[in-house]
Design an enzyme around this catalytic site. Structure first.
Site, PDB file in Angstrom:
ATOM      1  N   ASN A 161       8.967  14.858  29.109  1.00 43.40           N
ATOM      2  CA  ASN A 161       8.107  15.394  30.167  1.00 43.40           C
ATOM      3  C   ASN A 161       6.984  16.183  29.525  1.00 43.40           C
ATOM      4  O   ASN A 161       7.110  17.371  29.235  1.00 43.40           O
ATOM      5  CB  ASN A 161       8.921  16.282  31.117  1.00 43.40           C
ATOM      6  N   GLU A 162       5.901  15.474  29.303  1.00 38.30           N
ATOM      7  CA  GLU A 162       4.767  16.060  28.604  1.00 38.30           C
ATOM      8  C   GLU A 162       3.991  16.993  29.525  1.00 38.30           C
ATOM      9  O   GLU A 162       4.200  16.984  30.741  1.00 38.30           O
ATOM     10  CB  GLU A 162       3.841  14.938  28.117  1.00 38.30           C
TER      11      GLU A 162
END
Ligand code: GLP
Length: 636
Positions: A161-162
């Protein structure tokens, strides 16, 4: 260890436990997992674990495997869900997370294969949504995740989850951040080979689990850890959303905790005991914060920055300033091997014996010149007996294209000399290179040749520093030869080799690195091997009179208050060092990782770091130098 809330932890928005070592932290988490599994097994109910990849959880997995083999911990009733998978990689790809989990855990315990879920990286693009939805459904059908393990990426990502990922996100296809891809470049033998996309559980999926442990080791994680624990929730650092979870604990080692306010600036959040070390840390910080030279700090600077009690204890700013000025001044020396016939009471290194036997330990070729090329050159010029030992061959960091060039050279040379050279080796490597493709594991022959290429670079680099090649030792430690990145295991065989080297050199001083690094990294393992070897040599005569100097690198530097020896370099000496770095041709395309990421190659980064230290000394009001290399003394 329980989390005791105090004024020192009041800035922390996530309960954080700091351990002496990664292994200590892993024990706590392994205990929690073991208790839950045993409890569920007794009730004949399944346990659902959420698992992570990366080097961080590897030691925990090793401990779980040990408990399975030696203590009968059974995973027969365990269901696992992994966080993520690279998109486009099949399960048998050497860098796929499925393969990683098989190698690091699944194949060594009694988990049922059908109970191990990892997102499918090979699903067709038009079926991705359905596949992600099915993954969420499978988690729900299993009753939700009981314990979720997490690591953290330097962008602040959990899973993949950037930045930009909100707290409501679910399992989906994402695009990887450039910093994340750069961090994975070594695993994939080049950034260009790192997949651009991945499938990951969402932040929302993670927030829905019952209990979370986030693990983190080494200074590389210190900055993001502090932002996550103390910063406001923001989707630019998705890990901050963990602050919303009612049962999330960070279990981290001291290096990863080093940027938390309670470790870095404890005087800002409460009363502390002023020791020599905390005073030095606080005053050097104060000077840098106010932009003033040490001798220009006044009482108000102290009182306005949470240090009035220090002022009361010591009497006046004047007294504190002068003490700290002297301490800092005494770290500077142009004689890293000690200055013969000089008063050494205020010098970092002792005057006698002289000349000294100096042993430089370089985890991989390049670390030596990159971090202390100028110091090596000085040691040699002053007449010390300098040996450089390369702990590992560094062959994993050589691109295939370099091997290709070498075998072409060998074959051409052989043909030129009308059959006088045996071409079997070169031809074998040529075939193997073709067969393995971009991602296949290197054969023993290919790794051997890659190691030789790095040796030749190390030799030219050492010659630039004035060290004759007879004084170079290539240890080729087995942990590296038999392993790959993030999965190394050091054994007694490594320690034995290191002991042999120490006993043959009998050094008066050793320069080493790896202290505080991620425990599975090459420098950290090389350091662990050194430590074990030193332990074994305790009875040896030379050990009674041996100083150990730690260099920080690669790609990083000590904080001003940690420096015990600062070696200034003239512009010419500094350029010579840069020439030495250039000799490592195969490493030119390797992008070093560093939190600031200002520079993208080793020589520019070395310039940035060594000039940066010189600027700090200058701004503290000490002499102005072109560049400085620095060291911390390892206390015995
Ligand atoms: C990858 C993984 C993350 C992991 C991170 C850190 O990005 N998708 O789950 O936490 O790397 O990796 P390491 O533990 O090797 O530092």
């Amino acid at each position: 260890m329980t989390h005791i809330a105090s004024e020192l932890t009041q800035l922390e928005r996530i309960p954080t436990q700091i351990y002496n070592s990664a292994d200590d932290a892993c024990q706590t988490v392994a205990d929690a997992i073991t208790d839950l599994i045993n409890e569920r097994n007794a009730a004949n109910k399944p346990t659902v674990l959420g698992l992570a990849t990366g080097s961080t959880p590897v030691r925990l997995y090793r401990e779980l495997i040990r408990r399975h083999k030696e203590e009968g911990l059974s995973f027969a009733n365990v269901i696992t869900f992994n966080l993520d998978e690279y998109y486009g990689l099949a399960g048998d790809h050497p860098e796929s997370y499925r393969k990683f989990m098989q190698d690091q855990l699944f194949d060594h315990v009694d988990l049922k294969p059908e109970n191990t879920y990892v997102p499918d990286g090979m699903v067709d693009s038009d079926a991705v949504f359905q596949s992600c939805k099915a993954y969420e459904d499978a988690i729900a059908a299993a009753g939700g995740i009981d314990i979720q393990l997490l690591g953290i990426g330097r962008t602040g990502h959990i899973g993949f989850n950037e930045p930009g990922s909100g707290p409501e996100t679910l399992t989906r296809l994402v695009t990887l951040d450039s910093l994340t891809r750069r961090d994975a470049a070594r695993d994939f033998l080049g950034e260009a080979n790192v997949p651009r996309h991945a499938i990951t559980m969402g932040v929302g999926t993670i927030l829905a689990v019952h209990k979370i442990f986030l693990l983190g080791w080494g200074e590389g994680k210190a900055s993001i850890m502090a932002k996550t624990v103390e910063g406001k929730q923001t989707d630019t650092i998705p890990a901050t959303f963990l602050q919303q979870h009612p049962d999330c604990t960070f279990c981290i080692d001291q290096s990863a905790a080093s940027h938390l306010t309670r470790e870095r600036h404890p005087w800002l959040v409460g009363r502390i005991k002023w020791t020599e070390a905390t005073t030095r840390k606080a005053v050097l910080w104060l000077a840098q914060k106010t932009g003033k030279a040490l001798l220009k700090l006044v009482d108000e600077d102290y009182t306005e920055n949470g240090m009035s009690d220090l002022l009361i204890e010591q009497g006046s700013a004047y007294q504190i300033n002068i003490n700290l000025f002297n301490v800092t001044q005494h770290t500077i020396t142009g004689w890293p091997g000690g200055k013969p016939n000089a008063d050494d009471s205020n010098r970092p290194e002792r005057a006698t014996p002289f000349p000294k036997r100096s042993l430089i330990l370089s985890p991989e070729p390049l670390d030596d010149v990159y971090c202390l090329g100028g110091t090596i050159n000085r040691l040699k010029q002053h007449g010390n007996d300098v040996t450089i030992a390369y702990q590992t061959s560094g062959n994993l960091a050589v691109p295939d294209s370099e091997v290709q060039a070498s075998i072409e050279l060998m074959i051409e040379l052989g043909q030129d000399r009308a059959g006088k050279a045996d071409l079997t080796y070169a031809k074998t490597v040529k075939t193997q290179l073709k067969e393995k493709g971009t991602f296949g594991a290197d054969t023993a022959e290919i790794r051997h040749l890659k190691g030789l290429i790095r040796r030749s670079e190390a030799r030219s680099s050492a010659r630039t520093l004035g060290i004759e090649t007879a004084k170079l030792e290539f240890l080729d430690l087995p942990f590296y030869e038999d392993g790959r990145y993030r999965r190394f295991v050091a054994t007694e065989a490594d320690v034995t080799k290191m002991c042999e080297l120490l006993e043959s050199v009998k050094p008066h001083q050793i320069f080493a690195t790896g202290y505080g690094h991620d425990p599975l990294s090459v420098p950290a393992l090389s350091f662990e091997v050194l430590r074990a070897a030193l332990q074994k040599c305790t009875g040896s005569e030379w050990m009674k009179d041996c100083n150990i100097w730690l260099y920080k690198g690669p790609a990083d530097e000590w904080e001003a208050n940690e420096i015990d020896m600062a070696v200034p370099l003239s512009p010419d000496e500094f350029e010579n060092k840069i020439q030495g770095i250039y000799q490592h041709q195969t490493q030119r395309s390797q992008t070093p990782s560093r939190a600031t990421n200002k520079s993208s190659n080793t020589w520019d980064l070395a310039r940035e770091i060594n000039r940066g230290t010189a600027e700090i000394y200058d701004s503290l009001g000490l002499a102005e130098y072109e560049a400085i290399e620095c060291f911390k003394r390892l206390s015995k």
